[in-house]
Design an enzyme around this catalytic site. Structure first.
Site, mmCIF file in Angstrom:
data_model
loop_
_atom_site.group_PDB
_atom_site.id
_atom_site.type_symbol
_atom_site.label_atom_id
_atom_site.label_comp_id
_atom_site.label_asym_id
_atom_site.label_seq_id
_atom_site.Cartn_x
_atom_site.Cartn_y
_atom_site.Cartn_z
ATOM 1 N N GLU A 143 -25.272 -60.857 7.208
ATOM 2 C CA GLU A 143 -25.905 -59.637 7.709
ATOM 3 C C GLU A 143 -27.096 -59.232 6.845
ATOM 4 O OE1 GLU A 143 -24.563 -55.056 8.879
ATOM 5 O OE2 GLU A 143 -23.264 -56.287 7.633
ATOM 6 N N GLU A 240 -20.972 -49.621 15.035
ATOM 7 C CA GLU A 240 -20.849 -49.244 13.631
ATOM 8 C C GLU A 240 -21.684 -47.996 13.371
ATOM 9 O OE1 GLU A 240 -20.526 -51.758 9.511
ATOM 10 O OE2 GLU A 240 -22.494 -51.689 10.465
#
Length: 256
Positions: A143, A240
């Site tokens: 990420e 998220e």
């Protein structure tokens, strides 16, 4: 419309963690993700997933001492043994939970560590983790995170993530594209997702500014969801985000 997974670290925090699975199912989610499962017995989590017929979509490899501000250890040469031990622990949880994908947080580069050595360490750790996870049919994603929320985070844009993936050269290593982080770091969301779609293994979302639910900020999510569908992305999108005024109260975007 894409498939959405509730992030139980950030959503449904009105409930204790183990009660969030039921809340996510009741709200209409088919999948869940969260930062880490390791503080909870794996059998208890597996039971919640089975009871509520939820797919475990994603969680992170162990990332150091989160409470003390660590945000990953994969780029730290002196923590290689700890990283490898964490991979083994993640495999135990992933297999028991039927989770086919885990995320690696690169971590923050200390001032005294050269960028070259940090990158070399990260590539070597990614290669090790991808190889071990491949033995169990599990995908690894890396990420990129914005440096406003996490100053000093080593991996902070799409090109950098793509270069690391190319250097590691493992077919089960892919890119976790976080719309919120990349809106801050590079923008041009639609074209960037299109450009990197061949290596994207997972997507996450939040609006900007504020990191709240879609519709609270500047990102045109209705357009972006249609664009992602048109590109043929068939993976999950993890939600998220931090609900602005309670999780259930902010889910109107999901039904539009």
């Amino acid at each position: 419309m894409p498939k959405f997974a509730a992030n139980l670290t950030m959503m449904f925090t009105e409930y204790p963690f183990m009660a969030r699975f039921a809340a996510a199912r009741k709200a209409g989610f088919d999948g869940v993700e969260y930062l880490f499962p390791y503080d909870f017995p794996v059998q208890d989590i597996a039971q919640e997933l089975a009871t509520h017929q939820l797919t475990q979509v994603l969680f992170n490899l162990p990332a150091g001492d989160w409470a003390q501000g660590e945000r990953g250890i994969a780029c730290l040469p002196e923590r290689i043994d700890e990283f490898r031990s964490g991979v083994e622990n993640a495999i135990v949880y992933a297999k028991a939970l039927g989770c086919r994908r885990v995320n690696c947080l690169a971590g923050k580069k200390p001032d005294g560590l050269s960028t070259e050595l940090a990158n070399t360490t990260l590539v070597n750790n990614l290669t090790f983790a991808a190889n071990r996870l491949a033995e169990h049919g599990i995908e690894l994603v890396i990420e990129a995170i914005n440096t406003r929320d996490i100053p000093g985070f080593l991996v902070n844009n799409s090109k950098q993530a793509a270069d690391l993936i190319a250097q590691a050269g493992r077919t089960n290593l892919r890119y976790q594209y976080d719309i919120y982080h990349m809106q801050i770091m590079e923008g041009d969301l639609a074209k960037t997702i299109e450009r990197y779609l061949p290596i994207i293994g997972h997507i996450q979302l939040a609006d900007n500014p504020g990191r709240h639910e879609p519709g609270t900020g500047e990102i045109n999510y209705p357009f972006l969801f249609k664009h992602i569908d048109a590109l043929g992305y068939d993976g999950w999108i993890g939600c998220e985000y931090v609900p602005a005024n309670g999780t259930e109260a902010g889910l109107g975007w999901l039904n539009n």
